[in-house]
Design a protein around this motif. Structure first.
Motif, PDB file in Angstrom:
ATOM      1  N   ALA A 213       0.364  -7.428  -5.946  1.00  0.00           N
ATOM      2  CA  ALA A 213       0.590  -8.775  -6.468  1.00  0.00           C
ATOM      3  C   ALA A 213      -0.476  -9.172  -7.488  1.00  0.00           C
ATOM      4  CB  ALA A 213       0.623  -9.776  -5.316  1.00  0.00           C
ATOM      5  N   VAL A 214      -1.724  -8.971  -7.134  1.00  0.00           N
ATOM      6  CA  VAL A 214      -2.829  -9.362  -8.012  1.00  0.00           C
ATOM      7  C   VAL A 214      -2.808  -8.522  -9.295  1.00  0.00           C
ATOM      8  CG1 VAL A 214      -5.350  -9.400  -8.222  1.00  0.00           C
ATOM      9  CG2 VAL A 214      -4.263 -10.233  -6.145  1.00  0.00           C
ATOM     10  N   THR A 215      -2.531  -7.246  -9.173  1.00  0.00           N
ATOM     11  CA  THR A 215      -2.509  -6.371 -10.340  1.00  0.00           C
ATOM     12  C   THR A 215      -1.400  -6.759 -11.304  1.00  0.00           C
ATOM     13  OG1 THR A 215      -3.394  -4.543  -9.051  1.00  0.00           O
ATOM     14  CG2 THR A 215      -2.316  -3.981 -11.098  1.00  0.00           C
ATOM     15  N   GLY A 216      -0.207  -7.004 -10.788  1.00  0.00           N
ATOM     16  CA  GLY A 216       0.905  -7.394 -11.657  1.00  0.00           C
ATOM     17  C   GLY A 216       0.634  -8.695 -12.380  1.00  0.00           C
ATOM     18  N   SER A 217       0.154  -9.674 -11.659  1.00  0.00           N
ATOM     19  CA  SER A 217      -0.139 -10.976 -12.266  1.00  0.00           C
ATOM     20  C   SER A 217      -1.249 -10.877 -13.305  1.00  0.00           C
ATOM     21  CB  SER A 217      -0.555 -11.977 -11.186  1.00  0.00           C
ATOM     22  OG  SER A 217       0.470 -12.134 -10.247  1.00  0.00           O
ATOM     23  N   THR A 218      -2.297 -10.167 -12.978  1.00  0.00           N
ATOM     24  CA  THR A 218      -3.440 -10.046 -13.884  1.00  0.00           C
ATOM     25  C   THR A 218      -3.077  -9.282 -15.149  1.00  0.00           C
ATOM     26  OG1 THR A 218      -4.929 -10.096 -11.983  1.00  0.00           O
ATOM     27  CG2 THR A 218      -5.848  -9.313 -14.065  1.00  0.00           C
ATOM     28  N   SER A 219      -2.358  -8.185 -15.018  1.00  0.00           N
ATOM     29  CA  SER A 219      -2.006  -7.402 -16.212  1.00  0.00           C
ATOM     30  C   SER A 219      -1.066  -8.188 -17.124  1.00  0.00           C
ATOM     31  CB  SER A 219      -1.397  -6.059 -15.829  1.00  0.00           C
ATOM     32  OG  SER A 219      -0.217  -6.224 -15.084  1.00  0.00           O
ATOM     33  N   ALA A 220      -0.132  -8.932 -16.562  1.00  0.00           N
ATOM     34  CA  ALA A 220       0.763  -9.759 -17.378  1.00  0.00           C
ATOM     35  C   ALA A 220      -0.021 -10.868 -18.071  1.00  0.00           C
ATOM     36  CB  ALA A 220       1.871 -10.339 -16.518  1.00  0.00           C
ATOM     37  N   ARG A 221      -0.984 -11.412 -17.360  1.00  0.00           N
ATOM     38  CA  ARG A 221      -1.806 -12.490 -17.923  1.00  0.00           C
ATOM     39  C   ARG A 221      -2.705 -11.988 -19.061  1.00  0.00           C
ATOM     40  NH1 ARG A 221      -1.488 -17.950 -17.462  1.00  0.00           N
ATOM     41  NH2 ARG A 221      -3.518 -18.879 -17.202  1.00  0.00           N
TER      42      ARG A 221
ATOM     43  N   ILE B  83      -2.901  -1.366 -18.899  1.00  0.00           N
ATOM     44  CA  ILE B  83      -3.729  -2.346 -18.191  1.00  0.00           C
ATOM     45  C   ILE B  83      -3.413  -2.285 -16.699  1.00  0.00           C
ATOM     46  CG2 ILE B  83      -4.152  -4.817 -17.851  1.00  0.00           C
ATOM     47  CD1 ILE B  83      -3.566  -5.192 -20.849  1.00  0.00           C
ATOM     48  N   TYR B  84      -2.133  -2.240 -16.378  1.00  0.00           N
ATOM     49  CA  TYR B  84      -1.690  -2.198 -14.982  1.00  0.00           C
ATOM     50  C   TYR B  84      -2.240  -0.968 -14.277  1.00  0.00           C
ATOM     51  CZ  TYR B  84       1.402  -2.330 -10.933  1.00  0.00           C
ATOM     52  OH  TYR B  84       1.889  -2.364  -9.663  1.00  0.00           O
ATOM     53  N   GLN B  85      -2.199   0.182 -14.924  1.00  0.00           N
ATOM     54  CA  GLN B  85      -2.652   1.423 -14.297  1.00  0.00           C
ATOM     55  C   GLN B  85      -4.135   1.354 -13.939  1.00  0.00           C
ATOM     56  OE1 GLN B  85      -0.125   3.388 -13.573  1.00  0.00           O
ATOM     57  NE2 GLN B  85       1.072   1.984 -14.806  1.00  0.00           N
ATOM     58  N   VAL B  86      -4.929   0.847 -14.854  1.00  0.00           N
ATOM     59  CA  VAL B  86      -6.375   0.750 -14.611  1.00  0.00           C
ATOM     60  C   VAL B  86      -6.675  -0.295 -13.534  1.00  0.00           C
ATOM     61  CG1 VAL B  86      -8.582   0.106 -15.669  1.00  0.00           C
ATOM     62  CG2 VAL B  86      -6.976   1.566 -16.915  1.00  0.00           C
ATOM     63  N   LEU B  87      -6.034  -1.445 -13.644  1.00  0.00           N
ATOM     64  CA  LEU B  87      -6.283  -2.513 -12.671  1.00  0.00           C
ATOM     65  C   LEU B  87      -5.821  -2.127 -11.270  1.00  0.00           C
ATOM     66  CD1 LEU B  87      -5.360  -5.756 -14.647  1.00  0.00           C
ATOM     67  CD2 LEU B  87      -7.637  -4.895 -14.082  1.00  0.00           C
ATOM     68  N   LEU B  88      -4.740  -1.366 -11.180  1.00  0.00           N
ATOM     69  CA  LEU B  88      -4.227  -0.976  -9.869  1.00  0.00           C
ATOM     70  C   LEU B  88      -5.283  -0.205  -9.073  1.00  0.00           C
ATOM     71  CD1 LEU B  88      -1.625  -1.136  -8.170  1.00  0.00           C
ATOM     72  CD2 LEU B  88      -1.015   1.104  -9.085  1.00  0.00           C
ATOM     73  N   VAL B  89      -5.907   0.746  -9.724  1.00  0.00           N
ATOM     74  CA  VAL B  89      -6.949   1.523  -9.048  1.00  0.00           C
ATOM     75  C   VAL B  89      -8.191   0.653  -8.808  1.00  0.00           C
ATOM     76  CG1 VAL B  89      -8.453   3.542  -9.236  1.00  0.00           C
ATOM     77  CG2 VAL B  89      -6.080   3.689  -9.986  1.00  0.00           C
TER      78      VAL B  89
ATOM     79  N   MET C 174      -1.454  -2.620   5.145  1.00  0.00           N
ATOM     80  CA  MET C 174      -0.205  -3.061   4.526  1.00  0.00           C
ATOM     81  C   MET C 174      -0.428  -4.344   3.738  1.00  0.00           C
ATOM     82  SD  MET C 174       3.070  -2.365   4.239  1.00  0.00           S
ATOM     83  CE  MET C 174       3.682  -1.474   5.634  1.00  0.00           C
ATOM     84  N   LEU C 175      -1.119  -5.305   4.349  1.00  0.00           N
ATOM     85  CA  LEU C 175      -1.413  -6.568   3.682  1.00  0.00           C
ATOM     86  C   LEU C 175      -2.271  -6.336   2.439  1.00  0.00           C
ATOM     87  CD1 LEU C 175      -1.340  -9.667   3.590  1.00  0.00           C
ATOM     88  CD2 LEU C 175      -3.372  -9.654   5.047  1.00  0.00           C
ATOM     89  N   ALA C 176      -3.292  -5.514   2.563  1.00  0.00           N
ATOM     90  CA  ALA C 176      -4.168  -5.227   1.429  1.00  0.00           C
ATOM     91  C   ALA C 176      -3.391  -4.578   0.296  1.00  0.00           C
ATOM     92  CB  ALA C 176      -5.323  -4.330   1.874  1.00  0.00           C
ATOM     93  N   ILE C 177      -2.502  -3.660   0.604  1.00  0.00           N
ATOM     94  CA  ILE C 177      -1.703  -2.975  -0.423  1.00  0.00           C
ATOM     95  C   ILE C 177      -0.780  -3.962  -1.123  1.00  0.00           C
ATOM     96  CG2 ILE C 177       0.162  -1.296  -0.724  1.00  0.00           C
ATOM     97  CD1 ILE C 177      -1.345   0.405   1.442  1.00  0.00           C
ATOM     98  N   PHE C 178      -0.117  -4.828  -0.365  1.00  0.00           N
ATOM     99  CA  PHE C 178       0.752  -5.838  -0.976  1.00  0.00           C
ATOM    100  C   PHE C 178      -0.048  -6.789  -1.860  1.00  0.00           C
ATOM    101  CE2 PHE C 178       4.072  -5.452   2.618  1.00  0.00           C
ATOM    102  CZ  PHE C 178       4.768  -4.487   1.900  1.00  0.00           C
ATOM    103  N   LEU C 179      -1.229  -7.180  -1.408  1.00  0.00           N
ATOM    104  CA  LEU C 179      -2.081  -8.060  -2.214  1.00  0.00           C
ATOM    105  C   LEU C 179      -2.509  -7.380  -3.509  1.00  0.00           C
ATOM    106  CD1 LEU C 179      -4.342  -9.786   0.453  1.00  0.00           C
ATOM    107  CD2 LEU C 179      -2.676 -10.882  -1.054  1.00  0.00           C
ATOM    108  N   VAL C 180      -2.855  -6.108  -3.429  1.00  0.00           N
ATOM    109  CA  VAL C 180      -3.263  -5.383  -4.632  1.00  0.00           C
ATOM    110  C   VAL C 180      -2.113  -5.324  -5.635  1.00  0.00           C
ATOM    111  CG1 VAL C 180      -3.924  -3.109  -5.544  1.00  0.00           C
ATOM    112  CG2 VAL C 180      -5.082  -4.041  -3.540  1.00  0.00           C
TER     113      VAL C 180
END
Length: 100
Positions: A24-32, A64-70, A16-22
């Motif tokens: 969060a990190v994916t959303g921030s990175t793709s927006a950046r 970007i989000y789709q690729v980073l998510l995986v 659960m923690l890993a999924i939430f972190l992914v």
């Protein structure tokens, strides 16, 4: 949390923690990353029409989000969860043909 675990078919709090972190990190990175890519196309926030700038930026964020998510899912050891999540999302959007 228990309902999410059941819905997502996960067994541990670590998952659960890993999924939430992914997420969060994916959303921030793709927006950046979207900002510099829009500027690479010659559109700048200060000099472009706001509608054109933000529309293009959001359209760039999506792939970007789709690729980073995986990718981040793989780094956090949750590839299977995010690959299934990605396929489900693309099929619901009518883009399932991209997976074939």
């Amino acid at each position: 949390m228990k309902k999410l675990k059941e819905r997502w078919d996960i067994s541990s709090n670590w998952q659960m923690l890993a999924i939430f972190l992914v997420f969060a990190v994916t959303g921030s990175t793709s927006a950046r990353l979207a900002g510099p890519l829009v500027e690479l196309l010659g559109l700048y926030r200060e000099s472009s029409h706001w509608l054109l700038y933000w529309t293009l930026r959001i359209l760039i964020i999506f792939p970007i989000y789709q690729v980073l998510l995986v990718g981040f899912g793989w780094l956090f050891g949750q590839f299977n969860f995010f690959w299934a999540f990605e396929k489900k999302m693309l099929y619901r959007m009518g883009l399932g043909k991209l997976l074939r």
